[in-house]
Design a protein around this motif. Structure first.
Motif, PDB file in Angstrom:
ATOM      1  N   ARG A  72       0.881  -1.091  -0.070  1.00  0.00           N
ATOM      2  CA  ARG A  72      -0.156   0.211  -0.009  1.00  0.00           C
ATOM      3  C   ARG A  72       0.908   1.318   0.199  1.00  0.00           C
ATOM      4  O   ARG A  72       2.306   1.248   0.538  1.00  0.00           O
ATOM      5  N   GLU A  79      -4.392   6.325  -1.074  1.00  0.00           N
ATOM      6  CA  GLU A  79      -4.711   5.250  -0.373  1.00  0.00           C
ATOM      7  C   GLU A  79      -4.851   3.487  -1.442  1.00  0.00           C
ATOM      8  O   GLU A  79      -4.904   2.639  -0.938  1.00  0.00           O
ATOM      9  N   ARG A  91      -8.007  -1.030  -4.606  1.00  0.00           N
ATOM     10  CA  ARG A  91      -8.494   0.232  -2.782  1.00  0.00           C
ATOM     11  C   ARG A  91      -8.863  -1.209  -2.165  1.00  0.00           C
ATOM     12  O   ARG A  91      -9.194  -2.213  -2.665  1.00  0.00           O
ATOM     13  N   ARG A  94      -8.645  -0.241   5.160  1.00  0.00           N
ATOM     14  CA  ARG A  94      -7.789   0.642   6.055  1.00  0.00           C
ATOM     15  C   ARG A  94      -6.790  -0.522   7.086  1.00  0.00           C
ATOM     16  O   ARG A  94      -7.416  -0.877   7.725  1.00  0.00           O
ATOM     17  N   GLN A  99      -1.415   5.791   8.967  1.00  0.00           N
ATOM     18  CA  GLN A  99      -1.939   5.673   7.085  1.00  0.00           C
ATOM     19  C   GLN A  99      -0.750   6.402   6.298  1.00  0.00           C
ATOM     20  O   GLN A  99      -0.617   5.593   5.213  1.00  0.00           O
TER      21      GLN A  99
END
Length: 124
Positions: A72, A79, A91, A94, A99
């Protein structure tokens, strides 16, 4: 009744793995030229490595060495995930915070290791 399969992350992604730091772990440990352009986070174990444009390409090396093929972006505002096996962006869920690298951390970094001719040293 809820299906437990629906709550599982895709293969190669751990929802428990925290980032190994705020910079490329291998560059900071003295492997390679010691600086990076952008950072990538292993979605399976949290290893932070430098991108393929960086001189040492530690994120891809980590994927080859460990079989952890999903990364990622670890850049502020990004993202996306990428799977080295399928060579596709996607995608995903989370991951544990943080992050991204700190927004105030420059790119390239670390500043004291980045050579004046850094643009010429990038992989394209």
């Amino acid at each position: 009744m809820e299906d437990p399969e629906e709550n599982r992350p895709p293969p190669g992604i751990s929802l428990a793995a925290k980032p190994s730091g705020s910079g490329c772990l291998d560059c900071l440990n003295g492997d390679g030229q010691g600086w990076w352009l952008h950072l990538r986070r292993c979605a399976q174990c949290g290893h932070i490595g430098c991108c393929d444009s960086s001189p040492s390409q530690h994120a891809s090396a980590h994927a080859r060495a460990t079989g952890h093929t999903v990364v990622r972006s670890f850049e502020p505002g990004e993202e996306w995930f990428y799977d080295h096996t399928t060579k596709k962006f996607f995608r995903g869920p989370r991951l544990p915070d943080p992050q991204s690298r700190p927004p105030e951390q420059p790119a390239p970094a670390p500043p004291d290791k980045v050579p004046a001719d850094w643009r010429e040293r990038l992989h394209r």
